[in-house]
Design an enzyme around this catalytic site. Structure first.
Site: not given
Length: 445
Positions: A278-280
């Site tokens: 969900h981030c990188i």
């Protein structure tokens, strides 16, 4: 209620804590506040999630039902879809998705809609904290105006920093990690003003072991982006090294392991089939978008994104070459993808490169199945419409495929059984390096 009165309620654990968005970030956070002794309320738009939580069942398999059962039986926890009850919590923590739009632009619709729901019920004495990863300025430029507009229309006008409080505290969840938890990961907090910062610090200090206050919400927002862009850039570096060293006949995994023996100045990152989670894969685009607003290029960050986005294509090229070496084409070949999750031993497929790998193989008219013990079927997603269910594997099943593509290295897999029975293996994770196998059977990608 003043900030000092609110802080006293946090210190005494008499405050009610509400969390909006009960996913991979919100649910562990809710459990952390509950474990600290607070009465907690979980808000979500999904009635199925709410019903499971009310009955003490957990829909995030890597957390387990014990994670929720004690909460449901305690009498200090409620789950609800009724956003009209948002006036009840003393603190409201927003943990909603911040995806990308069709053109890789920030999609803040979930943040905006959630802020509007909070604004309709906003009352004096409430603290609102945004945890969703976003570009610098979102809390002040997007959330604050929504709350201020509603606050100005109240019978008694509410002022930020006096009557209600607003802060940003980036989530730092890493699903599946055993060495750290929501309680033990240091918590960054940045406020819109001094009173908001003090209230937010008190909130998290009541439940988290270490809280670090920074000078503004913008610093906290930027720090979160730096954390993930740091990983994105270094993964891109090692992925580019992988492609180069493969041409030179050098084992990238051995090279990384060798470099990691240096006790300073180096941190090991490992190559893979692409980025997931969900981030990188998302956060760098939030910063590059914001950079355009002030007219500055972010060439280094954008280059890292390009390299990582190309990795699924590289894997497919390697797979096609491997099949050619066995006198087969991708078209018509039976291919089994091992692992749908974006990382080992969890049930999270958000932005998983396995999704893109399967779509590319299907576009080349391969016959594709997958196995993942943590993901029995692929749910409908914003950008993917794969109607597939996990197939069971056995020696006979493995032998029936033209190629086994290792995309996620779950611990439950018996790698020796896979090596013994597969006709051809394309390994994107390097797990077969230490497993005896027949010459020519394994291709690393």
């Amino acid at each position: 209620m003043s900030s000092q009165q609110l802080i006293q309620r946090f210190n005494a654990r008499t405050a009610v804590i509400g969390v909006m968005g009960l996913g991979y970030v919100g649910l562990p956070l809710l459990r952390t506040f509950h474990a600290a002794g607070f009465r907690t309320m979980g808000f979500d738009i999904d009635p199925a999630k709410v019903e499971m939580l009310r009955s003490g069942r957990c829909y995030l398999r890597h957390l387990g039902d014990d994670f929720i059962r004690d909460m449901a039986a305690s009498g200090r926890f409620e789950a609800t879809c009724d956003f009209q009850r948002l006036s009840e919590p003393d603190a409201i923590v927003i943990c909603v998705p911040t995806p990308l739009g069709r053109h890789a632009e920030p999609d803040l619709s979930f943040v905006q809609q959630t802020a509007e729901a909070v604004a309709r019920q906003l009352r004096s004495g409430q603290l609102v904290v945004l945890e969703s990863t976003t570009y610098p300025g979102t809390t002040r430029e997007v959330v604050l105006p929504i709350l201020e507009k509603a606050a100005a229309g109240k019978p008694t006008a509410l002022r930020c920093g006096v009557d209600f409080f607003l802060a940003f505290s980036p989530e730092r969840e890493d699903p599946g990690r055993k060495s750290h938890s929501t309680q033990t990961i240091p918590k960054l907090v940045g406020g819109i003003d001094a009173e908001s910062l003090a209230a937010a610090v008190a909130l998290y200090e009541a439940a988290v072991q270490k809280v670090i206050a920074v000078s503004s919400a913008e610093v906290a927002e930027s720090a979160k982006l730096l954390e993930n862009i740091y990983r994105c850039v270094n993964i891109a570096l090692v992925n580019e090294m992988k492609v180069l060293l493969e041409r030179l006949g050098i084992d990238i995994w051995e090279v990384v392991d060798a470099a990691a023996t240096k006790p300073f100045g180096f941190q090991a990152f490992y190559p893979g089939p692409g980025l997931g989670g969900h981030c990188i894969p998302i956060d760098p685009f939030y910063l590059t978008w914001k950079a355009r607003e002030v007219g500055l290029p972010t060439r280094f960050i954008e280059l890292a994104g390009e390299i990582n986005q190309h990795m699924p294509d590289y894997v497919i090229q390697r797979l096609a070459g491997a099949l050619n070496g066995h006198n087969k084409s991708v078209k018509g070949s039976r291919i089994l993808v091992l692992g749908m999750a974006y990382k080992p031993d969890i049930d999270d497929i958000r932005e998983s490169p396995s999704l893109e790998l399967i779509e590319k193989l299907l576009a080349l008219q391969a016959q594709v199945d997958y196995n993942d013990p943590h993901i029995p079927q692929i749910p409908q997603m914003r950008r993917h419409r794969l109607r597939l269910k996990s197939v069971d594997i056995s020696p006979a099943v493995l032998a029936g495929y033209d190629c086994i593509l290792i995309a996620t290295h779950h611990c439950v897999y018996n790698w020796q059984e896979i090596a013994d029975n597969a006709r051809l293996i394309v390994d994107t994770r390097g797990v077969m390096r230490k497993v005896p196998h027949a010459p020519g059977k394994v291709v690393f990608a």
